[in-house]
Design a protein around this motif. Structure first.
Motif, PDB file in Angstrom:
ATOM      1  N   ALA A  47     -16.218 -18.325  66.005  1.00 12.54           N
ATOM      2  CA  ALA A  47     -17.137 -18.941  67.079  1.00 12.54           C
ATOM      3  C   ALA A  47     -18.252 -18.258  67.242  1.00 12.54           C
ATOM      4  O   ALA A  47     -19.347 -18.680  67.283  1.00 12.54           O
ATOM      5  CB  ALA A  47     -16.193 -18.926  68.454  1.00 12.54           C
ATOM      6  N   ALA A  48     -18.347 -16.666  67.172  1.00 12.17           N
ATOM      7  CA  ALA A  48     -19.570 -15.861  67.383  1.00 12.17           C
ATOM      8  C   ALA A  48     -20.501 -16.032  66.494  1.00 12.17           C
ATOM      9  O   ALA A  48     -21.602 -16.422  66.592  1.00 12.17           O
ATOM     10  CB  ALA A  48     -19.062 -14.604  67.466  1.00 12.17           C
TER      11      ALA A  48
ATOM     12  N   ASP B 205      -6.863 -15.931  73.084  1.00 12.27           N
ATOM     13  CA  ASP B 205      -7.237 -14.738  72.466  1.00 12.27           C
ATOM     14  C   ASP B 205      -8.580 -14.797  71.510  1.00 12.27           C
ATOM     15  O   ASP B 205      -8.606 -15.595  70.933  1.00 12.27           O
ATOM     16  CB  ASP B 205      -6.198 -14.067  71.524  1.00 12.27           C
ATOM     17  CG  ASP B 205      -6.205 -12.666  71.087  1.00 12.27           C
ATOM     18  OD1 ASP B 205      -7.490 -11.982  71.527  1.00 12.27           O
ATOM     19  OD2 ASP B 205      -5.645 -12.079  70.273  1.00 12.27           O
ATOM     20  N   ILE B 206      -9.572 -13.907  71.926  1.00 14.36           N
ATOM     21  CA  ILE B 206     -10.934 -13.928  71.368  1.00 14.36           C
ATOM     22  C   ILE B 206     -11.067 -13.225  70.027  1.00 14.36           C
ATOM     23  O   ILE B 206     -11.870 -13.384  69.368  1.00 14.36           O
ATOM     24  CB  ILE B 206     -12.043 -13.514  72.184  1.00 14.36           C
ATOM     25  CG1 ILE B 206     -13.179 -13.727  71.686  1.00 14.36           C
ATOM     26  CG2 ILE B 206     -12.016 -12.124  72.497  1.00 14.36           C
ATOM     27  CD1 ILE B 206     -14.600 -13.633  72.583  1.00 14.36           C
ATOM     28  N   TYR B 207      -9.846 -12.354  69.780  1.00 13.86           N
ATOM     29  CA  TYR B 207     -10.037 -11.652  68.644  1.00 13.86           C
ATOM     30  C   TYR B 207      -9.344 -12.269  67.552  1.00 13.86           C
ATOM     31  O   TYR B 207      -8.659 -13.227  67.584  1.00 13.86           O
ATOM     32  CB  TYR B 207      -9.035 -10.141  68.717  1.00 13.86           C
ATOM     33  CG  TYR B 207      -9.823  -9.418  69.624  1.00 13.86           C
ATOM     34  CD1 TYR B 207     -10.967  -8.582  69.600  1.00 13.86           C
ATOM     35  CD2 TYR B 207      -9.255  -9.267  70.899  1.00 13.86           C
ATOM     36  CE1 TYR B 207     -11.446  -7.826  70.454  1.00 13.86           C
ATOM     37  CE2 TYR B 207      -9.760  -8.526  72.022  1.00 13.86           C
ATOM     38  CZ  TYR B 207     -10.889  -7.728  71.722  1.00 13.86           C
ATOM     39  OH  TYR B 207     -11.538  -6.970  72.742  1.00 13.86           O
TER      40      TYR B 207
ATOM     41  N   PHE C 275     -15.189 -12.634  77.557  1.00 10.69           N
ATOM     42  CA  PHE C 275     -13.908 -13.340  77.260  1.00 10.69           C
ATOM     43  C   PHE C 275     -12.712 -12.563  77.113  1.00 10.69           C
ATOM     44  O   PHE C 275     -11.422 -13.057  77.017  1.00 10.69           O
ATOM     45  CB  PHE C 275     -14.153 -14.507  76.473  1.00 10.69           C
ATOM     46  CG  PHE C 275     -15.300 -15.491  76.585  1.00 10.69           C
ATOM     47  CD1 PHE C 275     -15.245 -16.120  77.731  1.00 10.69           C
ATOM     48  CD2 PHE C 275     -16.425 -15.268  75.936  1.00 10.69           C
ATOM     49  CE1 PHE C 275     -16.329 -17.016  77.988  1.00 10.69           C
ATOM     50  CE2 PHE C 275     -17.311 -16.396  75.917  1.00 10.69           C
ATOM     51  CZ  PHE C 275     -17.318 -16.817  77.130  1.00 10.69           C
ATOM     52  N   ALA C 276     -13.021 -11.305  76.729  1.00  9.59           N
ATOM     53  CA  ALA C 276     -11.690 -10.383  76.363  1.00  9.59           C
ATOM     54  C   ALA C 276     -10.749 -10.159  77.493  1.00  9.59           C
ATOM     55  O   ALA C 276     -11.280 -10.208  78.784  1.00  9.59           O
ATOM     56  CB  ALA C 276     -12.155  -9.150  75.772  1.00  9.59           C
TER      57      ALA C 276
ATOM     58  N   TRP D 195     -10.550 -17.022  64.931  1.00  5.62           N
ATOM     59  CA  TRP D 195     -11.363 -18.042  65.744  1.00  5.62           C
ATOM     60  C   TRP D 195     -12.417 -17.394  66.721  1.00  5.62           C
ATOM     61  O   TRP D 195     -13.503 -17.921  66.833  1.00  5.62           O
ATOM     62  CB  TRP D 195     -10.214 -18.818  66.413  1.00  5.62           C
ATOM     63  CG  TRP D 195      -9.645 -19.753  65.475  1.00  5.62           C
ATOM     64  CD1 TRP D 195      -8.301 -19.342  65.285  1.00  5.62           C
ATOM     65  CD2 TRP D 195      -9.938 -20.790  64.578  1.00  5.62           C
ATOM     66  NE1 TRP D 195      -7.643 -20.020  64.543  1.00  5.62           N
ATOM     67  CE2 TRP D 195      -8.673 -21.000  63.928  1.00  5.62           C
ATOM     68  CE3 TRP D 195     -10.882 -21.598  64.468  1.00  5.62           C
ATOM     69  CZ2 TRP D 195      -8.529 -22.171  63.148  1.00  5.62           C
ATOM     70  CZ3 TRP D 195     -10.853 -22.464  63.552  1.00  5.62           C
ATOM     71  CH2 TRP D 195      -9.757 -22.755  63.112  1.00  5.62           C
ATOM     72  N   GLY D 196     -12.118 -16.035  67.044  1.00  4.83           N
ATOM     73  CA  GLY D 196     -13.249 -15.463  67.902  1.00  4.83           C
ATOM     74  C   GLY D 196     -14.399 -15.189  67.023  1.00  4.83           C
ATOM     75  O   GLY D 196     -15.466 -15.404  67.266  1.00  4.83           O
TER      76      GLY D 196
ATOM     77  N   LEU E  12     -14.831  -8.127  66.551  1.00  7.30           N
ATOM     78  CA  LEU E  12     -13.841  -9.120  66.897  1.00  7.30           C
ATOM     79  C   LEU E  12     -12.541  -8.846  65.864  1.00  7.30           C
ATOM     80  O   LEU E  12     -11.685  -9.825  65.874  1.00  7.30           O
ATOM     81  CB  LEU E  12     -14.070 -10.380  66.714  1.00  7.30           C
ATOM     82  CG  LEU E  12     -15.164 -10.929  67.760  1.00  7.30           C
ATOM     83  CD1 LEU E  12     -16.148 -12.014  67.422  1.00  7.30           C
ATOM     84  CD2 LEU E  12     -14.685 -10.938  69.099  1.00  7.30           C
TER      85      LEU E  12
ATOM     86  N   TYR F  25     -19.437 -11.307  73.637  1.00  8.24           N
ATOM     87  CA  TYR F  25     -18.292 -12.494  73.761  1.00  8.24           C
ATOM     88  C   TYR F  25     -16.928 -11.629  74.288  1.00  8.24           C
ATOM     89  O   TYR F  25     -16.266 -11.915  75.009  1.00  8.24           O
ATOM     90  CB  TYR F  25     -18.232 -13.215  72.639  1.00  8.24           C
ATOM     91  CG  TYR F  25     -19.162 -14.135  72.660  1.00  8.24           C
ATOM     92  CD1 TYR F  25     -19.854 -15.008  73.377  1.00  8.24           C
ATOM     93  CD2 TYR F  25     -19.780 -14.403  71.295  1.00  8.24           C
ATOM     94  CE1 TYR F  25     -20.726 -15.603  73.413  1.00  8.24           C
ATOM     95  CE2 TYR F  25     -20.727 -15.422  70.890  1.00  8.24           C
ATOM     96  CZ  TYR F  25     -21.306 -16.045  71.862  1.00  8.24           C
ATOM     97  OH  TYR F  25     -22.368 -16.669  71.834  1.00  8.24           O
ATOM     98  N   VAL F  26     -17.056 -10.268  73.599  1.00 17.04           N
ATOM     99  CA  VAL F  26     -15.853  -9.443  73.968  1.00 17.04           C
ATOM    100  C   VAL F  26     -16.139  -9.190  75.531  1.00 17.04           C
ATOM    101  O   VAL F  26     -14.924  -8.936  76.430  1.00 17.04           O
ATOM    102  CB  VAL F  26     -15.971  -8.203  73.218  1.00 17.04           C
ATOM    103  CG1 VAL F  26     -14.874  -7.233  73.670  1.00 17.04           C
ATOM    104  CG2 VAL F  26     -15.629  -8.601  71.661  1.00 17.04           C
TER     105      VAL F  26
END
Length: 547
Positions: free
Chosen positions: A156-157, A147-149, A127-128, A152-153, A229, A123-124
């Motif tokens: 989600a993962a 922001d994926i970090y 989507f990062a 919430w990131g 994350l 995912y990083v």
């Protein structure tokens, strides 16, 4: 099978027949396993007690409260998300006319074999900022994605790799539900919504609670995804405190708080599950669930399944394939292949040894708890479950301290790593073996004894061959889980012997995505094979809930 059908043999199977003397052949290895499992928690407690006021000061500092709040929030979000995804999916693939529902049932279960750190890396990379998707959308004017970090990131993962726990437990409950209760409610004039609310949902509550517990424990003990994350949960804080300095009292205190959280989760799940009986009331009640017509919702349901499977399984596999192709194009295929296969060999060797040791210990524990069931044997069996309720980083940390102080020659050796795997995952083998022993009629063993066979010979020539399916299933479950284990492998792995888990972690933590792709794909493949065999043979990968 009805309650009445199993009642006549339940007494004999449970060992309530004439009490026999506990055989040393079974009792000694069971005691050894119980002591080994309790060792990590006992050592942490002793070390924290020795710290005295320093431990209390570390416990009450604001940073600990902040990490506690972060961890509780993460567990709550992941558990709620997994239930909201898993329960509808279980209903769709079990009780509806969803197109290709057999294919979807397999595809939607496969994210379970993807380690959280592999999902986090994928995912990083996808989507990062600067990742695959932002670069693809750049020409269309999309400059930045959310922001994926952070919370919430990470949530989600973890949700996307843990919802199969809920899916599989609820699916099993739907397939085995007593449909006569629903029929009786409809015959009394209740509509579908009323039947679902008053009959179906209460019957599903234990399965939902069991699946939610697995998800919550998974989120609580995760280290890889939260680290990649950049979210400060207890596991990341424990690892940081352990690496930060010589005095590791802070890591011990945080580990014990994490243990307390685990205990709280077990209590909450027991209360949610409730004390009501949910067994069948008569023979012939089990039958195929009725097929609900989706009508105009058929294709939206397909889109929902495709979206979940695409995010949980498709994105990691596509990202890994992309970075593997980039690595090969960069001219390092030979080095990548050599490192990957060496890491794969180390992973398979350690996991296979742990699987064999766990199966060997699970056999006497399973036989003793079924054939000689009394308070002492029940207690011994439950003590062996302690390690599985503890996060991997807690067990690893305690063994690091213990090995460095009392078992120097074993510190950072393959033997100590295998020991950690056995402590962590022994209940998976115990649950599978115990289920097999419960299905063996005691009359077969009694007949062998009447012919003069000793207890050891009866166990070797009658019990073991009949319990072989459980031994195989338990060993495969331990192998699958040990292959994916990261914190224990990082802290206890032999020096100079990288495994697939550590290879993926070292590469992704340094942003060498091309170098991480090959071991990650091999890990998914090797870890997925045991699960495929288990599913094909009818064994579920959820022994924590069954035990």
């Amino acid at each position: 099978m009805s309650k009445g059908a199993v009642a006549p043999s339940a007494t004999a199977v449970a060992g309530r027949a004439p009490r026999r003397r506990l055989p040393g052949l079974l009792l000694v290895p069971t005691l050894v396993a119980a002591i080994a499992t309790a060792l990590p928690l006992a050592y942490l407690a002793v070390r924290a007690a020795g710290a005295g006021e320093e431990a209390l000061r570390l416990l009450w500092r604001p940073a600990t409260a902040e990490v506690l709040s972060n961890t509780v929030g993460l567990v709550a979000v992941v558990t709620a998300g997994a239930v909201l995804i898993g329960v509808p999916l279980a209903w769709l693939v079990t009780c509806t006319d969803l197109p290709g529902r057999r294919v979807w049932s397999v595809a939607l279960s496969l994210p379970l074999v993807i380690p959280s750190y592999v999902a986090g890396f994928a995912y990083v990379a996808a989507f990062a900022p600067g990742g695959m998707l932002p670069r693809l959308l750049g020409p269309f004017g999309v400059q930045r994605l959310p922001d994926i970090y952070g919370l919430w990131g990470a949530a989600a993962a973890l949700t996307l790799v843990s919802y199969p726990y809920v899916l599989l437990t609820v699916r099993g409950a739907l397939m085995g539900m007593d449909r006569s209760l629903e029929d009786a409610a409809r015959s009394l004039g209740s509509g579908k919504p009323a039947v679902f609310a008053r009959i179906t949902l209460p019957l599903l509550r234990p399965a939902i609670a069991a699946g939610a517990l697995l998800v919550a424990l998974y989120a609580l003990s995760d280290f890889g995804a939260v680290s990649l994350l950049r979210f400060d949960s207890f596991t990341r804080a424990i690892h940081t405190a352990y690496r930060a300095g010589f005095d590791r009292t802070g890591a011990v205190v945080l580990a014990l708080v994490l243990v307390a959280l685990t205990g709280a989760l077990l209590v909450i799940e027991a209360r949610l599950r409730g004390g009501d009986a949910h067994h069948r009331t008569g023979p012939g009640a089990r039958r195929t669930p009725p097929t609900a017509r989706l009508g105009r919702w058929r294709w939206p349901a397909v889109v929902f399944c495709a979206l979940v499977a695409g995010l949980g399984l498709g994105v990691p596999v596509v990202v890994l394939g992309y970075w593997l192709a980039r690595g090969l194009a960069a001219g390092e295929p030979l080095r990548l292949a050599a490192e990957t296969w060496a890491a794969a060999w180390h992973s398979v060797r350690a996991s296979a040894m742990a699987a064999a040791a766990s199966a060997a210990l699970a056999l006497p524990i399973g036989v003793l708890s079924v054939r000689y069931r009394r308070r002492s044997t029940i207690l011994l069996e439950r003590v062996t479950y302690l390690g599985y309720a503890l996060p991997g980083i807690v067990v690893a940390l305690s063994l690091v301290f213990f090995g460095a102080r009392f078992a120097g020659p074993l510190y950072q050796t393959l033997a100590l790593l295998v020991f950690a795997y056995v402590v962590l995952f022994l209940p998976q083998a115990v649950g599978a073996v115990r289920s097999s022993v419960l299905q063996i009629s005691p009359s077969l063993e009694d007949a062998a004894r009447t012919l003069g066979a000793s207890g050891a010979r009866v166990t070797a020539q009658v019990t073991v061959p009949l319990a072989r399916p459980g031994l195989v299933a338990g060993g495969m479950l331990v192998f699958l889980t040990a292959m994916k284990e990261l914190p224990a492998t990082l802290l206890l792995g032999p020096t100079g012997q990288r495994t697939l888990a550590t290879a993926v972690w070292n590469a992704t933590s340094e942003a060498f995505f091309a170098r991480a792709a090959a071991p990650a794909l091999v890990l998914i493949l090797v870890a997925g094979l045991p699960m495929a065999v288990l599913v094909a043979r009818g064994f579920g990968p959820l022994s924590r809930s069954s035990s």
